[in-house]
Structures are given as structure tokens and as C-alpha cells.
Design a protein around this motif. Structure first.
Motif, PDB file in Angstrom:
ATOM      1  N   MET A  34       0.737  -1.266   0.067  1.00 10.80           N
ATOM      2  CA  MET A  34      -0.118   0.052  -0.006  1.00 10.80           C
ATOM      3  C   MET A  34       0.934   1.349   0.136  1.00 10.80           C
ATOM      4  O   MET A  34       0.548   2.276  -0.770  1.00 10.80           O
ATOM      5  CB  MET A  34      -1.024   0.151   1.175  1.00 10.80           C
ATOM      6  CG  MET A  34      -1.894   1.222   1.295  1.00 10.80           C
ATOM      7  SD  MET A  34      -2.906   1.189  -0.249  1.00 10.80           S
ATOM      8  CE  MET A  34      -4.054  -0.177   0.149  1.00 10.80           C
ATOM      9  N   THR A  35       2.006   1.285   0.645  1.00  8.54           N
ATOM     10  CA  THR A  35       2.767   2.451   0.762  1.00  8.54           C
ATOM     11  C   THR A  35       3.450   2.610  -0.344  1.00  8.54           C
ATOM     12  O   THR A  35       3.875   3.870  -0.770  1.00  8.54           O
ATOM     13  CB  THR A  35       3.615   2.473   2.029  1.00  8.54           C
ATOM     14  OG1 THR A  35       4.274   1.463   2.048  1.00  8.54           O
ATOM     15  CG2 THR A  35       2.800   2.715   3.464  1.00  8.54           C
ATOM     16  N   TYR A 110      -2.426  10.046   1.011  1.00  5.66           N
ATOM     17  CA  TYR A 110      -4.036   9.946   1.021  1.00  5.66           C
ATOM     18  C   TYR A 110      -4.629  10.130   2.375  1.00  5.66           C
ATOM     19  O   TYR A 110      -3.999  10.005   3.486  1.00  5.66           O
ATOM     20  CB  TYR A 110      -4.197   8.330   0.800  1.00  5.66           C
ATOM     21  CG  TYR A 110      -4.189   7.777  -0.439  1.00  5.66           C
ATOM     22  CD1 TYR A 110      -4.785   7.944  -1.552  1.00  5.66           C
ATOM     23  CD2 TYR A 110      -2.817   7.091  -0.728  1.00  5.66           C
ATOM     24  CE1 TYR A 110      -4.519   7.579  -2.979  1.00  5.66           C
ATOM     25  CE2 TYR A 110      -2.652   6.654  -1.970  1.00  5.66           C
ATOM     26  CZ  TYR A 110      -3.388   6.719  -3.074  1.00  5.66           C
ATOM     27  OH  TYR A 110      -3.276   6.370  -4.488  1.00  5.66           O
ATOM     28  N   ASP A 112      -7.531   8.600   3.042  1.00  2.00           N
ATOM     29  CA  ASP A 112      -7.852   7.244   3.322  1.00  2.00           C
ATOM     30  C   ASP A 112      -7.295   6.430   2.325  1.00  2.00           C
ATOM     31  O   ASP A 112      -7.513   6.511   1.168  1.00  2.00           O
ATOM     32  CB  ASP A 112      -9.526   7.354   2.783  1.00  2.00           C
ATOM     33  CG  ASP A 112     -10.230   6.070   3.237  1.00  2.00           C
ATOM     34  OD1 ASP A 112      -9.578   4.932   3.147  1.00  2.00           O
ATOM     35  OD2 ASP A 112     -11.327   6.150   3.878  1.00  2.00           O
ATOM     36  N   ILE A 113      -6.374   5.538   2.702  1.00  2.00           N
ATOM     37  CA  ILE A 113      -5.478   4.427   1.978  1.00  2.00           C
ATOM     38  C   ILE A 113      -6.382   3.655   1.284  1.00  2.00           C
ATOM     39  O   ILE A 113      -6.545   3.370   0.049  1.00  2.00           O
ATOM     40  CB  ILE A 113      -4.498   4.080   2.767  1.00  2.00           C
ATOM     41  CG1 ILE A 113      -3.481   5.043   3.201  1.00  2.00           C
ATOM     42  CG2 ILE A 113      -3.583   2.725   2.043  1.00  2.00           C
ATOM     43  CD1 ILE A 113      -2.360   4.493   4.336  1.00  2.00           C
ATOM     44  N   GLU A 114      -7.292   3.113   1.958  1.00  2.00           N
ATOM     45  CA  GLU A 114      -8.162   1.771   1.262  1.00  2.00           C
ATOM     46  C   GLU A 114      -8.986   2.269   0.449  1.00  2.00           C
ATOM     47  O   GLU A 114      -9.136   1.498  -0.504  1.00  2.00           O
ATOM     48  CB  GLU A 114      -8.945   1.278   2.765  1.00  2.00           C
ATOM     49  CG  GLU A 114      -8.185   0.553   3.730  1.00  2.00           C
ATOM     50  CD  GLU A 114      -7.328   1.348   4.789  1.00  2.00           C
ATOM     51  OE1 GLU A 114      -6.044   0.997   4.996  1.00  2.00           O
ATOM     52  OE2 GLU A 114      -7.711   2.688   4.758  1.00  2.00           O
ATOM     53  N   LYS A 115      -9.624   3.552   0.630  1.00  2.00           N
ATOM     54  CA  LYS A 115     -10.454   3.935  -0.324  1.00  2.00           C
ATOM     55  C   LYS A 115      -9.631   4.940  -1.609  1.00  2.00           C
ATOM     56  O   LYS A 115     -10.412   5.427  -2.570  1.00  2.00           O
ATOM     57  CB  LYS A 115     -11.545   4.763   0.039  1.00  2.00           C
ATOM     58  CG  LYS A 115     -12.616   3.802   0.541  1.00  2.00           C
ATOM     59  CD  LYS A 115     -13.776   4.663   1.413  1.00  2.00           C
ATOM     60  CE  LYS A 115     -14.527   3.630   2.320  1.00  2.00           C
ATOM     61  NZ  LYS A 115     -15.831   4.534   2.895  1.00  2.00           N
ATOM     62  N   LYS A 116      -8.259   5.101  -1.325  1.00  2.00           N
ATOM     63  CA  LYS A 116      -7.380   5.831  -2.306  1.00  2.00           C
ATOM     64  C   LYS A 116      -8.045   7.247  -2.331  1.00  2.00           C
ATOM     65  O   LYS A 116      -8.045   7.652  -3.555  1.00  2.00           O
ATOM     66  CB  LYS A 116      -7.296   5.027  -3.780  1.00  2.00           C
ATOM     67  CG  LYS A 116      -6.613   3.810  -3.801  1.00  2.00           C
ATOM     68  CD  LYS A 116      -6.338   3.197  -4.876  1.00  2.00           C
ATOM     69  CE  LYS A 116      -5.616   1.817  -4.780  1.00  2.00           C
ATOM     70  NZ  LYS A 116      -6.418   0.907  -3.967  1.00  2.00           N
ATOM     71  N   THR A 272      -8.648   9.845   7.733  1.00  2.00           N
ATOM     72  CA  THR A 272      -8.627   8.721   8.488  1.00  2.00           C
ATOM     73  C   THR A 272      -7.357   8.655   9.185  1.00  2.00           C
ATOM     74  O   THR A 272      -6.290   8.774   8.712  1.00  2.00           O
ATOM     75  CB  THR A 272      -8.718   7.502   7.837  1.00  2.00           C
ATOM     76  OG1 THR A 272      -9.936   7.445   7.040  1.00  2.00           O
ATOM     77  CG2 THR A 272      -8.759   6.291   8.823  1.00  2.00           C
ATOM     78  N   TYR A 274      -4.322   6.682  11.048  1.00  2.00           N
ATOM     79  CA  TYR A 274      -3.386   5.622  11.180  1.00  2.00           C
ATOM     80  C   TYR A 274      -2.457   5.521  12.097  1.00  2.00           C
ATOM     81  O   TYR A 274      -1.918   6.389  12.581  1.00  2.00           O
ATOM     82  CB  TYR A 274      -2.840   5.504   9.523  1.00  2.00           C
ATOM     83  CG  TYR A 274      -3.803   5.444   8.444  1.00  2.00           C
ATOM     84  CD1 TYR A 274      -4.173   4.169   8.097  1.00  2.00           C
ATOM     85  CD2 TYR A 274      -4.377   6.391   7.866  1.00  2.00           C
ATOM     86  CE1 TYR A 274      -5.283   3.921   6.932  1.00  2.00           C
ATOM     87  CE2 TYR A 274      -5.219   6.332   6.686  1.00  2.00           C
ATOM     88  CZ  TYR A 274      -5.721   4.933   6.469  1.00  2.00           C
ATOM     89  OH  TYR A 274      -6.627   4.992   5.567  1.00  2.00           O
ATOM     90  N   ALA A 282      -2.074   0.899   9.578  1.00  2.00           N
ATOM     91  CA  ALA A 282      -3.489   0.285   9.653  1.00  2.00           C
ATOM     92  C   ALA A 282      -4.288   1.440  10.389  1.00  2.00           C
ATOM     93  O   ALA A 282      -3.810   2.469  10.994  1.00  2.00           O
ATOM     94  CB  ALA A 282      -3.548  -0.948  10.503  1.00  2.00           C
ATOM     95  N   PRO A 283      -5.620   1.453   9.889  1.00  2.00           N
ATOM     96  CA  PRO A 283      -6.346   2.446  10.711  1.00  2.00           C
ATOM     97  C   PRO A 283      -6.316   2.268  12.153  1.00  2.00           C
ATOM     98  O   PRO A 283      -6.329   1.351  12.696  1.00  2.00           O
ATOM     99  CB  PRO A 283      -7.831   1.913   9.986  1.00  2.00           C
ATOM    100  CG  PRO A 283      -7.522   1.369   8.885  1.00  2.00           C
ATOM    101  CD  PRO A 283      -6.420   0.680   8.849  1.00  2.00           C
TER     102      PRO A 283
END
Length: 560
Positions: A34-35, A110, A112-116, A272, A274, A282-283
Motif C-alpha cells: 500500500m505504501t 491519502y 483514506d488509503i483503503e479508498k484511495k 482517517t 493511521y 493500519a487504521p
């Protein structure tokens, strides 16, 4: 004995961030898929075509408008983008103000990483203790209006105030609060205010009287500002956050500023929070709510509005032709009121009204600053009033991202704008420390996660069903225990507590990364109470009757 949770609400009070900032050490983050994607996206932003008058890549991110970057700040964007991954930065926003104009505003990564979802100029970040100067300005608007004086005794407005030091109780002034002059502290109050949200005025004043401390010398503390917030409420009849909205945010047109976390996080524009995990980021398991927002650390705001905040502060309380604060009061906020020297590059002399005041390098220009840190949050706000230069940086992660913002990004900007060769480049040194420390931090996170996952409730010698229910302590609030998968889950107010082991009637729990011992107090196979152990001693929560069967007795009195 397990130590009391320390409130990570600012670099000066957070053990982790404070230790890293003073030592110049942070952790290093190994790249995760992800990063890596985050870094690739940021790198693509810097490759956008630019006018021939600027070096290639010298534009802000797409989210920030693809605007040209001032020549005097050339090279910084690429430098920061290349370091985001190793400092575990999910998202970052930067604003620079000079001569009452925003000369640079940029965003990275981001919200929000998960939702980009990328960080934008209007993304709201929790700024933790960078709230304090806003609270101080709120007090100063009341001074301007003649509704209180800085040298008023606090007890005039808060007659319930009783400190362990009786003389200080009578002599403590509003000015003392704003400049941290008396070193008043109380870890249980901060824990309830900042983490569980189980604070009430009864608990606040009782805990301060019974467990507070007064050093009598200048010492940073959240307590000074939660008291200041209560002074605002006593004088105005409004909550501190509603008053700030009325007296500061609306007049200054800071449309994203809010003291309501629930409202902020309900918006898609919020960042969000982290935290470090075994695999990278992680959140965060714990985030702010309305109940845990307080006058010492309780605001969310965008980088665009932090630019307006800098303009307001550097323009003597006026912005866009509208006066929010008298110029004399604005000047008083950045005067030195209490001596507390520290630091070398940023040589703080002590405290103004909320602000830290000193010099940028010994003999350099006056430097005014405040930071903020919490789980999943880091903020830096500073300015040079004589040079009319100000910088604000926010990120949605704690250390090492917060240290990156405070020690690298801010210093890079001042080094460029001041062209002072004495200002050191801290990146190589901190990068080296990152490489050494991050594996340890990630291993600690992995150990915590593993202990929580492997907690075996079958080792508990009490039927699980007998543990479930509500337990109360008059000063610390309500502990709720519920069934969770194959084990138990504990919760005090807004703070979720994760069992890490069971042994007979004893257990260990993880609370914001630290381990604390506890036990079920059993009588005739029935759990009568739950006890948790902190630095100040054992806290006992007594079982409550189910709500349907409770008798409407009068409320229990607090112990004297």
C-alpha cells in the motif's frame, strides 16, 4: 506495577513523540504494497509538466491545483515525496504564508488509503494540542469584550476549583493557565478527557483535588487548558467549542474548523487516523469522538484554514479587513510570559499565551510555535512574526510521520526561506535512526496484536457469561464487558480495551499499546467487581444491576 496511560496529546506530553523529538530519533517504516502505491502516486504528481521558468516537477499535487511552487522552495517537494514511505506518512498537507499571502500549499498521499482518497486542501485533520492557541484566542476575545481579565483568579469563575495546594487555589490566575505558569497536572483527568470521554464536572474537580499535582513552576500541561475551557464556559454560558466557532472560526472564515469529531469523521473529507502495525500502517483502533474532544486538544481543521489561522495570528488579529482580536491582545499572546527554555535549533525561551516563544537559532528571529500529537495525528504550526513567515503541517499518523512533519518539513522550509546556513539538515541523521528503530516499533505492534489474538478465554476460571455486564466507578465512569468472538471485550466510555491474556480470575489488557493487569473479583461464582491497575493504584469498578431492575434510588454521592 503497570503504568498509568500517558495522554499522547502533544509532543511535550506524549512519551513516544517527546522521546523521539528530544533525541532526534524516530522509527523507520519498511515499505508495504500500500505504501509503495502511495509513493508511486506521489512521484507521478511531481512529474507533471511545468512552465520553462521552473525546474521540472516543481508544481503542487493535482489535489492542490497543480500550482507552481515558489523558486525559493524548489526541490523540497521531491525531497519530501521520496521520504514519505520510510517515515510511514499516509497523508500530509503543508501551507506556507509570507507577508499575509499563502505562497505555497501542497498535499501528499491519502486521507483514506483503503479508498484511495487523496489529501486535499480542505481535508480535515485532527490537530491535537495545536488546539491550545485557539482556546487562548477565545479567552482573549473575552478580555477584549471586558468579560474577564487575564489576572482574574480562576476561582472567581470556577468556584469549585480545589487544588492540592490551597494557596495556589486562591492565587491561580487565568494568565497562569494560558502560559503554563504553575505546572498543574492530573493524569486521571487527562485520561478521562482525552481517551474515555467519561469526564464530568464532578469527576474533573474531584480528581483534580485528590490526584492533582502542582509543581509551582512553568510546566506544560493539558490541565491548564481544560481549566481555561471551563472558564470560557462559565463566562459565556456556551461550550468552549461553540464559543470558538462564534468568536474565532466564523469571523475568520475558517469553514472547516470544528470541535466536533463525530461531525468531522462523518464527512468524506476527514483524514482517517493511521497507526503503525506489523505490516506498516493500519487504521487506528482508537480515534477521537465528541466526548473526547477538549479545550486542550479538541479541534479538526484543514490545511487551507490553517493558512488563514497563520494569517490571522501574524496580522495582529485581523484577516481580510475584519478584526477578530484587538491588536494589543494579539501581541500579548506572543510575548514571553513564563520562562521555560529548551531546544537549540528552535531555541524556545518559554511560554506566551498558549504559544511557545523563542528564537529560530540562537540570536535569530523570534519564533512562535505549537505542535500536536495523538494516535493517528500530528500537527505543527509556527511563525516568525518579524519576518512575516508562517508554516503549518498536518499528517494523519503519529510518530514517525509526526516527527517528519515537525523536524524535517518545517525546518526545510525555514532553512530555504531564511537562507541561514547554520540551520542543519536533520534528514540524514533522522533517516539513520529510522532504519534502526522502526523494526523494533513494528515488532512491538506485532507482539501486541499476537497477544490479543491468542488470548485464551478458556483459561479464565469464571464462566464468561458471569463476566458480561456493566461495572461502575464513581470517579472513572462505566466499564462495559461484552462477548466478542471467542472471548471478551472491555470498554470504558469511548476507549476499547483488548484482553491479551487470562489466568484464573486475573487478566492482562492492552490499552493504547500498553499492557495493564486486572482481575475479576468473584464471590459465590458471581463477578462482583473488576479491578484495573494503573500507576495511581488499583481502580475498582463495581457491578451494576441490569437497567430494567434498577431501583430509582438517589444518585450516589462522590467520595470526599
Amino acid at each position: 506495577m503497570a503504568r498509568m496511560i500517558h495522554p499522547r496529546t502533544d509532543a511535550a506530553t506524549s512519551p513516544k513523540i517527546h522521546r523521539l523529538v528530544r533525541a532526534g530519533t524516530v522509527s523507520k517504516c519498511r515499505r508495504t504494497p500500500m505504501t509503495n502505491r502511495l509513493r508511486t502516486a506521489v512521484a507521478l504528481f511531481t512529474m507533471i509538466a511545468t512552465p520553462a521558468s521552473l525546474p521540472a516537477g516543481e508544481k503542487t499535487s493535482r489535489a492542490a491545483g497543480n500550482k507552481p511552487i515558489p523558486a525559493e522552495l524548489s526541490g523540497l517537494r521531491e525531497r519530501w515525496a521520496a521520504a514519505l514511505d520510510e517515515f510511514c506518512v499516509p497523508g500530509l498537507a503543508v501551507v506556507v504564508v509570507q507577508n499575509d499571502e499563502v505562497i505555497y500549499l501542497d498535499t501528499f498521499g491519502y486521507r483514506d488509503i483503503e479508498k484511495k482518497r487523496p489529501v486535499t486542501p480542505d481535508t480535515q485533520f485532527y490537530i491535537a494540542s495545536a488546539t491550545k492557541p485557539f482556546t487562548a484566542m477565545g479567552i482573549m476575545t473575552l478580555v477584549d469584550a471586558g468579560r474577564l481579565r487575564l489576572d482574574d483568579p480562576v476561582k472567581k469563575h470556577l468556584p469549585r476549583l480545589e487544588l492540592p495546594d490551597a494557596e495556589m487555589t486562591e492565587k491561580l490566575t487565568v494568565r497562569d493557565l494560558l502560559c503554563h505558569a504553575r505546572g498543574i497536572n492530573c493524569a486521571p483527568v487527562v485520561f478521562l478527557d482525552a481517551y474515555t470521554g467519561e469526564i464530568t464536572d464532578d469527576r474533573y474537580f474531584q480528581l483534580l483535588r485528590r490526584h492533582g499535582s502542582c509543581s509551582g513552576r512553568p510546566q506544560y500541561s493539558n490541565i491548564h487548558f481544560t481549566l481555561a475551557g471551563r472558564v470560557i464556559e462559565a463566562v459565556t454560558g456556551k461550550s468552549w467549542r461553540d464559543y470558538l466557532e462564534e468568536a474565532v472560526f466564523k469571523p475568520a472564515n475558517m469553514v472547516t474548523a470544528t470541535g466536533y469529531a463525530d461531525r468531522m469523521y462523518a464527512s468524506d473529507s476527514a483524514a482517517t487516523p493511521y497507526e503503525l502495525s506489523a505490516d506498516g500502517l493500519a487504521p487506528a483502533r482508537h480515534r477521537k469522538s465528541d466526548n473526547t474532544m477538549h479545550a486542550a486538544g479538541g479541534l479538526g481543521i484543514s490545511i487551507a484554514d490553517l493558512g488563514r489561522w497563520l494569517r490571522l495570528c501574524m496580522n495582529n488579529g485581523e484577516i481580510d479587513g475584519r478584526r477578530v482580536l484587538n491588536s494589543s491582545s494579539a501581541a500579548e499572546m506572543i510575548q514571553l510570559h513564563a520562562d521555560a527554555p529548551e531546544g537549540r535549533v528552535r531555541a524556545n525561551k518559554g511560554f506566551g499565551l498558549a504559544w511557545k516563544v523563542g528564537a529560530y537559532m540562537p540570536g535569530g528571529p523570534v519564533y512562535v510555535s505549537h505542535g500536536g500529537g495523538y494516535i493517528g495525528a500530528g500537527a505543527h504550526v509556527s511563525f516568525l512574526p518579524e519576518k512575516k513567515i508562517g508554516v503549518a503541517i498536518v499528517t494523519n499518523a503519529g510518530a514517525p510521520a509526526a516527527v517528519f512533519a515537525d523536524q524535517i518539513v518545517s525546518i526545510d522550509i525555514y532553512r530555504k526561506l531564511l537562507n541561514d546556513k547554520r540551520i542543519p539538515d536533520l534528514l540524514p541523521m533522522i533517516r539513520e535512526e529510522v532504519t534502526e528503530r522502526l523494526p523494533k516499533e513494528k515488532a512491538r505492534a506485532a507482539e501486541t496484536a499476537a497477544r490479543i489474538a491468542s488470548a485464551d478465554v478458556s483459561k479464565l476460571k469464571v464462566p464468561v457469561e458471569n463476566c458480561i455486564g456493566e461495572y461502575a466507578n464513581e470517579l472513572f465512569g462505566t466499564l462495559r464487558i461484552s462477548r466478542h468472538k471467542d472471548g471478551l471485550r472491555l470498554r470504558i466510555g469511548e476507549l476499547e480495551i483488548y484482553p491479551a491474556s487470562y489466568d484464573g480470575t486475573a487478566f492482562t489488557v492492552a490499552i493504547t499499546g500498553d499492557f495493564h493487569d486486572g482481575r475479576f473479583d468473584v464471590e459465590d461464582d458471581r463477578v462482583r467487581a473488576v479491578t484495573l491497575r494503573f500507576d495511581l493504584g488499583e481502580i475498582r469498578f463495581d457491578r451494576q444491576q441490569p437497567r430494567a431492575s434498577r431501583r430509582p434510588d438517589r444518585a450516589p454521592r462522590l467520595p470526599r
